[in-house]
Design a protein around this motif. Sequence first.
Motif, PDB file in Angstrom:
ATOM      1  N   LYS A   1       0.860  -1.182   0.000  1.00  0.00           N
ATOM      2  CA  LYS A   1       0.000   0.000   0.000  1.00  0.00           C
ATOM      3  C   LYS A   1       0.896   1.231   0.000  1.00  0.00           C
ATOM      4  CE  LYS A   1      -4.125  -2.125   1.667  1.00  0.00           C
ATOM      5  NZ  LYS A   1      -5.052  -2.430   2.756  1.00  0.00           N
ATOM      6  N   ARG A   2       0.739   2.004  -1.054  1.00  0.00           N
ATOM      7  CA  ARG A   2       1.687   3.105  -1.207  1.00  0.00           C
ATOM      8  C   ARG A   2       1.220   4.404  -0.564  1.00  0.00           C
ATOM      9  NH1 ARG A   2       4.458   2.264  -7.120  1.00  0.00           N
ATOM     10  NH2 ARG A   2       4.736   0.009  -6.893  1.00  0.00           N
ATOM     11  N   ALA A   3       0.072   4.354   0.084  1.00  0.00           N
ATOM     12  CA  ALA A   3      -0.397   5.553   0.788  1.00  0.00           C
ATOM     13  C   ALA A   3      -0.905   5.153   2.163  1.00  0.00           C
ATOM     14  CB  ALA A   3      -1.514   6.227   0.003  1.00  0.00           C
ATOM     15  N   ALA A   4      -0.838   6.085   3.094  1.00  0.00           N
ATOM     16  CA  ALA A   4      -1.348   5.829   4.432  1.00  0.00           C
ATOM     17  C   ALA A   4      -2.377   6.891   4.787  1.00  0.00           C
ATOM     18  CB  ALA A   4      -0.215   5.847   5.449  1.00  0.00           C
ATOM     19  N   LEU A   5      -3.393   6.462   5.523  1.00  0.00           N
ATOM     20  CA  LEU A   5      -4.399   7.420   5.965  1.00  0.00           C
ATOM     21  C   LEU A   5      -4.391   7.458   7.487  1.00  0.00           C
ATOM     22  CD1 LEU A   5      -6.805   9.321   5.478  1.00  0.00           C
ATOM     23  CD2 LEU A   5      -8.284   7.327   5.354  1.00  0.00           C
ATOM     24  N   LEU A   6      -3.993   8.608   8.045  1.00  0.00           N
ATOM     25  CA  LEU A   6      -3.977   8.756   9.484  1.00  0.00           C
ATOM     26  C   LEU A   6      -5.292   9.410   9.904  1.00  0.00           C
ATOM     27  CD1 LEU A   6      -0.414  10.340   9.949  1.00  0.00           C
ATOM     28  CD2 LEU A   6      -1.031   8.047   9.166  1.00  0.00           C
ATOM     29  N   TYR A   7      -5.983   8.753  10.820  1.00  0.00           N
ATOM     30  CA  TYR A   7      -7.254   9.354  11.225  1.00  0.00           C
ATOM     31  C   TYR A   7      -7.402   9.383  12.739  1.00  0.00           C
ATOM     32  CZ  TYR A   7      -9.008   4.611  12.012  1.00  0.00           C
ATOM     33  OH  TYR A   7      -9.190   3.337  12.477  1.00  0.00           O
TER      34      TYR A   7
ATOM     35  N   ALA B   1      -7.209  12.612   8.208  1.00  0.00           N
ATOM     36  CA  ALA B   1      -8.658  12.856   8.203  1.00  0.00           C
ATOM     37  C   ALA B   1      -9.187  12.750   9.624  1.00  0.00           C
ATOM     38  CB  ALA B   1      -9.361  11.837   7.314  1.00  0.00           C
ATOM     39  N   ASN B   2     -10.196  13.511   9.911  1.00  0.00           N
ATOM     40  CA  ASN B   2     -10.867  13.348  11.203  1.00  0.00           C
ATOM     41  C   ASN B   2     -11.859  12.196  11.134  1.00  0.00           C
ATOM     42  OD1 ASN B   2      -9.537  15.479  12.397  1.00  0.00           O
ATOM     43  ND2 ASN B   2     -11.084  16.969  11.792  1.00  0.00           N
ATOM     44  N   ASP B   3     -12.542  12.140  10.011  1.00  0.00           N
ATOM     45  CA  ASP B   3     -13.585  11.132   9.866  1.00  0.00           C
ATOM     46  C   ASP B   3     -13.336  10.336   8.583  1.00  0.00           C
ATOM     47  OD1 ASP B   3     -15.796   9.608   9.629  1.00  0.00           O
ATOM     48  OD2 ASP B   3     -17.205  11.278   9.405  1.00  0.00           O
ATOM     49  N   PRO B   4     -12.711   9.168   8.695  1.00  0.00           N
ATOM     50  CA  PRO B   4     -12.377   8.402   7.492  1.00  0.00           C
ATOM     51  C   PRO B   4     -13.541   7.538   7.032  1.00  0.00           C
ATOM     52  CG  PRO B   4     -11.577   7.258   9.405  1.00  0.00           C
ATOM     53  CD  PRO B   4     -12.294   8.479   9.914  1.00  0.00           C
ATOM     54  N   TRP B   5     -14.659   7.541   7.778  1.00  0.00           N
ATOM     55  CA  TRP B   5     -15.730   6.587   7.457  1.00  0.00           C
ATOM     56  C   TRP B   5     -16.775   7.175   6.538  1.00  0.00           C
ATOM     57  CZ3 TRP B   5     -13.462   2.442   8.525  1.00  0.00           C
ATOM     58  CH2 TRP B   5     -12.657   2.322   9.660  1.00  0.00           C
ATOM     59  N   LYS B   6     -16.527   8.350   6.036  1.00  0.00           N
ATOM     60  CA  LYS B   6     -17.448   8.920   5.056  1.00  0.00           C
ATOM     61  C   LYS B   6     -17.595   7.961   3.888  1.00  0.00           C
ATOM     62  CE  LYS B   6     -17.063  13.924   5.326  1.00  0.00           C
ATOM     63  NZ  LYS B   6     -16.505  15.087   4.630  1.00  0.00           N
ATOM     64  N   ASP B   7     -18.808   7.877   3.394  1.00  0.00           N
ATOM     65  CA  ASP B   7     -19.076   6.968   2.275  1.00  0.00           C
ATOM     66  C   ASP B   7     -18.153   7.197   1.090  1.00  0.00           C
ATOM     67  OD1 ASP B   7     -22.589   6.077   2.204  1.00  0.00           O
ATOM     68  OD2 ASP B   7     -20.783   5.039   2.855  1.00  0.00           O
ATOM     69  N   GLN B   8     -17.939   8.481   0.801  1.00  0.00           N
ATOM     70  CA  GLN B   8     -17.158   8.805  -0.396  1.00  0.00           C
ATOM     71  C   GLN B   8     -15.718   8.330  -0.276  1.00  0.00           C
ATOM     72  OE1 GLN B   8     -19.071  10.781   1.446  1.00  0.00           O
ATOM     73  NE2 GLN B   8     -19.752  12.608   0.331  1.00  0.00           N
ATOM     74  N   LEU B   9     -15.275   8.115   0.962  1.00  0.00           N
ATOM     75  CA  LEU B   9     -13.881   7.705   1.142  1.00  0.00           C
ATOM     76  C   LEU B   9     -13.697   6.200   1.048  1.00  0.00           C
ATOM     77  CD1 LEU B   9     -12.642  10.081   3.998  1.00  0.00           C
ATOM     78  CD2 LEU B   9     -12.038  10.155   1.591  1.00  0.00           C
ATOM     79  N   ARG B  10     -14.811   5.484   0.849  1.00  0.00           N
ATOM     80  CA  ARG B  10     -14.709   4.021   0.864  1.00  0.00           C
ATOM     81  C   ARG B  10     -13.680   3.478  -0.137  1.00  0.00           C
ATOM     82  NH1 ARG B  10     -20.052   1.411  -0.029  1.00  0.00           N
ATOM     83  NH2 ARG B  10     -20.519   2.240   2.029  1.00  0.00           N
ATOM     84  N   PRO B  11     -13.717   3.920  -1.415  1.00  0.00           N
ATOM     85  CA  PRO B  11     -12.727   3.367  -2.361  1.00  0.00           C
ATOM     86  C   PRO B  11     -11.292   3.634  -1.914  1.00  0.00           C
ATOM     87  CG  PRO B  11     -13.964   5.188  -3.339  1.00  0.00           C
ATOM     88  CD  PRO B  11     -14.643   4.834  -2.071  1.00  0.00           C
ATOM     89  N   LEU B  12     -11.121   4.745  -1.236  1.00  0.00           N
ATOM     90  CA  LEU B  12      -9.778   5.108  -0.782  1.00  0.00           C
ATOM     91  C   LEU B  12      -9.337   4.186   0.356  1.00  0.00           C
ATOM     92  CD1 LEU B  12      -7.612   7.329  -1.270  1.00  0.00           C
ATOM     93  CD2 LEU B  12      -8.623   8.576   0.637  1.00  0.00           C
ATOM     94  N   ARG B  13     -10.277   3.880   1.232  1.00  0.00           N
ATOM     95  CA  ARG B  13      -9.935   3.079   2.411  1.00  0.00           C
ATOM     96  C   ARG B  13      -9.311   1.737   2.032  1.00  0.00           C
ATOM     97  NH1 ARG B  13     -14.943   4.974   4.723  1.00  0.00           N
ATOM     98  NH2 ARG B  13     -15.982   3.016   4.234  1.00  0.00           N
TER      99      ARG B  13
END
Lengths: 470, 327
Positions: free
Chosen positions: A47-53, A144-156
């Motif tokens: 995984k070449r990106a990380a999401l800190l939430y 992100a503060n809120d990573p569970w937004k629907d729109q972020l699903r593909p990113l997750r």
Amino acid sequence: MNKHHKKIPWIIKYRPRTVEEVVNQEEAKRLLTTWLSAWASGKKPAKRAALLYGPPGVGKTSLVEALAREYNFELLELNASDYRSAYAIRRTVGVAAFKKALFGKGIIILLDEIDGVATREDAGGLQELLKIIPETNNPIIMTANDPWKDQLRPLRDKVLLVQFKQLSMTQVMGVLQRICEKERLECEREALRLIAQLSQGDLRAAINDLEAIAEGYGKVTLALAKAILRGREKKSDIWRTLNQVFYAKAAWMAKRAVTNSEEDYETLMAWINDNIPRKYEEPGDLYRAYDALSRASLFLSRAKFKGYWSLLSYVFDLIGPGITYARKEGSILKLRYSYPERIKLMASLREVRQIRESLAQKLASRLLVSKSTVKNDILPILQTIFRYSKDLTYPARLVLGYELTKEEVKYLAGNKAEEIIELAEKIKRTRRIPREPEREEVREAPREQKRAPKKKKQERKGKTLDMFFS
Amino acid sequence: MSTAFDILWVEKYRPRSLDEIVNQEEIVNRLKTFVKNKNMPHLLFAGPAGTGKTTAAHALAHDLYGEYYRQYMLELNASDERGIGVIREKVKEFARSRTPPDIPFKIILLDEADNMTADAQQALRRLMELYSVSTRFILIANYPSKIIDPIQSRCAFFRFQPLKKDDVVARLKYIADNEGVEYDPEALETIYEISEGDMRKAINVLQAAAALGKVTVETVFKVVGMAKPKEVRQMIKTALNGDFTGARALLRKLMIEYGLSGEDIVKQIHREIFSNEIDIPEDLRILIADYIGEIHFRLVEGSDDDIQLSALLAWMSLVGRKLGVSG
């Protein structure tokens, strides 16, 4: 104060310099260190990106900065909400992703506030980002503060998820204490406790508050903290309160959120009432939440009507942690909070109740029944007559018979109202309405009665009640 | 002769004097002696709704004081007055007012007296004693057992019986003929059965059915159904289907469009739960009734309507989902 002396805000001055200094995020540190050392050794991780939430002010950006320093990466910081279109993302992130840093240094691309990108209108920007991630030559880190937004699903699915924990009160206090020592400030422990409490685990906010007090007064006492922070406390708006209830990490946090809310209990409860189904969906969760709210409402009414104000504490228990811990089965929904329907509709509700009351008043004395009988038994009959009569002259004649107002007719007749009112006016024009003598008389009577002189008891001689009870 | 306006038939066909009251013969005869003697004790009229208690009281006053009797009668309804304090003030004021020319007392009519608490009734008893020289009380109650003994012992007691089928049907027939309404005879019997001897209800149903056209058994049932908001049943079914949000939308509609109070709605839900229209296991009806009772109690304690009913619907959605019933 020296004008040329450029004052550095404490949140920057006391930013952690090393990974070590970042407070209480051991798990996040472990995950990120492993991931970055892979990059550093030239092996690109899967995984070449990380999401800190995590909540604001817990050290997400600080940790990335510290890591970059430690692993000798160049940090390219982009505020994602400034670059939302596909084109802007391609031009900034896209270019950086394939850049080779000078002198062989790697580059970390830091996209702050990625939840800002993922709004519906800007879906293009996110799409572009999704294309870049699998190809990038440089590590991309997003927050992100809120990573569970629907729109972020593909990113997750495409990123390494790294959770940052909310800071406890003690941890926030510890940091404040250290700053006080370094600034050689006289700080009362109770004052620090209050600041930490109000910050709700947001270290950035706590440091800002500490600085605000110290700056003006040169010391930090409980009295000063109370006086200055009251405003901040007030600002905690209803959405924030709701967030603190629905996302609380501990019972005391939820309780404090509702206790500190500036809204009155009824308003707060109306908001919770309407927003439970926007956060919870499992029937069990919904039931537990509503049951807690229902008992809170019961306690509140007892507190109010019987003056048992000590019961208020239980109200807070139930609408704070009672709501938080009602969720046992389902996950938390991501719907936006909505303004309570109840408050919106209060005005129209009041209007309907007034119309029903005035109809009841009019009809009760004519039909010789109580107002509540009119409301429950007579009005439904009238509604049937007004809405479903084959011949609308009949309801029109009733309008005249009871001198109903337009509003009252509207309530009774719904969409037939206009027609009935018109008919009634027509009938009134063409025929004279004889007045009912009895009712005229009744209306006049009370005025006369008041003017009438008191009769003497002696006039009523002879027949008294006693003759019936010998 | 036709006038431009109409009034409801319950008002139009209400007997104005004791002579016009056809049933309750024995009671009427006793009341007529009071008129003849121009004196009476305190009275207690008890009996089911719609048997003519209030009508008899008004007819009695009419016969005593003449056409403009209402100026000599204070009409109170215990369920509308705000507490005994208000009643006391009104009685005090009224006792001071003008006395009728040739009758030595005025009448205080207290309808739905059995809705008063025992404490309020004690206060009422003192009022009755205090003003017994210039006034007579007529107390009206559905359930005489709810009237405290000291009041009962001070009143002459009149028990109104439920009206007989023949009396009700005859009256309905008279009204229908007089109004030129077409009807099937069995429709009138259906009205009697639905109204259970309550004349007021019977006449109201007749009038609503007549508004729709010819009065048939079918239109009678239709009218009775219409008078109850269909949303209540729909709301129960939606909740039992596990759809809390949908059920609550209907709740809002009931509160806003019909202006129903939380208690009104709770009572209607309770009634529906035991009807055949809601198809659920019998023991579940009891379980639901139990929880409705709890919610009703919380409402009576003064808590928020919207919250309590939401809680009820949330509970019903949970039960519905768990047991897989669909109402």
